[in-house]
Enzyme design. Structure first.
Site, PDB file in Angstrom:
ATOM      1  N   ASP A  67      50.021  59.905  44.075  1.00  0.00           N
ATOM      2  CA  ASP A  67      49.158  61.016  44.466  1.00  0.00           C
ATOM      3  C   ASP A  67      49.791  61.929  45.512  1.00  0.00           C
ATOM      4  O   ASP A  67      49.269  63.019  45.779  1.00  0.00           O
ATOM      5  CB  ASP A  67      47.823  60.505  45.023  1.00  0.00           C
ATOM      6  CG  ASP A  67      46.872  60.022  43.933  1.00  0.00           C
ATOM      7  OD1 ASP A  67      47.147  60.293  42.747  1.00  0.00           O
ATOM      8  OD2 ASP A  67      45.876  59.363  44.276  1.00  0.00           O
ATOM      9  N   LYS A 120      41.116  64.621  48.236  1.00  0.00           N
ATOM     10  CA  LYS A 120      41.146  65.196  46.886  1.00  0.00           C
ATOM     11  C   LYS A 120      40.047  64.558  46.057  1.00  0.00           C
ATOM     12  O   LYS A 120      39.564  63.452  46.334  1.00  0.00           O
ATOM     13  CB  LYS A 120      42.515  64.977  46.225  1.00  0.00           C
ATOM     14  CG  LYS A 120      42.952  63.519  46.074  1.00  0.00           C
ATOM     15  CD  LYS A 120      42.395  62.768  44.896  1.00  0.00           C
ATOM     16  CE  LYS A 120      42.961  61.350  44.798  1.00  0.00           C
ATOM     17  NZ  LYS A 120      42.250  60.515  43.781  1.00  0.00           N
TER      18      LYS A 120
END
Length: 293
Positions: free
Chosen positions: A145, A20
């Site tokens: 996350d 990401k």
């Protein structure tokens, strides 16, 4: 003897655990428990770890090849699999093989993504039928996350990163530099000169260009290689830090421009050429695999 499992055709597949990028990261406060309150924007890129799962009949969770320096039971994939077993009472066992391509301590979310892929795929392979919402809640206990990787789509995030709202972003070419250092996230968030009171913004503010990362100044001061990487990459496009780093990235509207930057930088840096995507490659593959099984 290998135990029988449901979804037989999905065993033996290699499953992506994508990186990401934080396209923006603002620290807007902190909670009583010490966690920082954030606003951030997550988007995936098609640079991935790859994970495969083999059923075993001893009921245990193990790694085919443990990561050097990480105890097997501390590995996030093992913890994720065991968490599923505890949550559901599942008695199945699995051997997990991880092909690591994402750097540790790079701000690309590699460990969190590995954990999320484990949660999502074993939920299918073991036919546990947990909802995506429940998987996200489990993922949050493993790391802030993890939920966005479980959700599987680019997101505007708040809280500690777990309050997610889907966002459709331009899917651009990306060049990522990995400086030769490992940034300690805890160290950065404890830094006295870290900005902790940024004003909250709205999604249209980000779209209009407010894409600061409040960690950039602190990380650049402490890690000269990150500072140098930002300077070198900024010769080609706006260079930004992802998360707390160490990786820095720049977006490009064309493949040609991205390749030009990649070729110019690769003799000096460890550099990746990738494409940003709004849907996680994990969910793209999962939908395809289920439709053809």
């Amino acid at each position: 003897m290998v135990q029988k499992q449901n979804n037989q055709s999905l065993w033996g597949e290699k499953w992506p655990a994508p990186a990401k990028l934080n396209l923006m990261l603002r620290i807007v406060g902190h909670r009583a428990d010490g966690y920082h309150l954030l606003q951030t924007v997550f988007q995936f890129i098609d640079l991935c770890d790859w994970i495969s799962f083999r059923p075993v009949d001893d009921g245990c969770v193990s790694l085919l090849k443990p990561i050097p320096g990480v105890a097997e039971q501390d590995d996030l994939t093992v913890r994720a699999a065991n968490l599923l077993k505890v949550e559901t009472g599942c008695v199945s066992g699995v051997c997990i093989a991880v092909e690591k391509n994402l750097p540790m301590g790079g701000g690309l979310g590699g460990g969190s993504s590995d954990a999320a892929t484990t949660l999502v795929v074993l939920n299918e392979l073991w036919s546990l039928q947990l909802s995506l919402e429940n998987l996200m809640k489990l993922g949050l206990t493993l790391g802030a996350d993890v939920p966005v990787f479980v959700s599987g789509y680019a997101s505007w995030a708040e809280g500690v990163g777990e309050i997610l709202q889907r966002i459709d972003l331009p899917e651009l070419w990306v060049v990522v530099i990995r400086p030769d250092c490992h940034v300690n996230t805890k160290e950065i968030f404890l830094a006295k000169n870290l900005t902790r009171n940024s004003k909250s913004i709205k999604m249209p503010d980000f779209v209009a260009g407010q894409n600061q990362n409040d960690c950039t100044e602190v990380v650049s001061q402490r890690y000269e290689s990150v500072k140098n990487a930002l300077v070198d990459l900024s010769r080609f496009s706006e260079a930004r830090l992802t998360g707390t780093g160490a990786c820095v990235f720049a977006q490009f509207a064309s493949e040609e421009a991205a390749v030009r930057a990649y070729n110019s930088l690769r003799d000096k840096w460890q550099v990746y050429l990738a494409k940003s995507v709004n849907e996680s490659p994990l969910f793209t593959k999962l939908k395809f695999s289920k439709s053809t099984s």
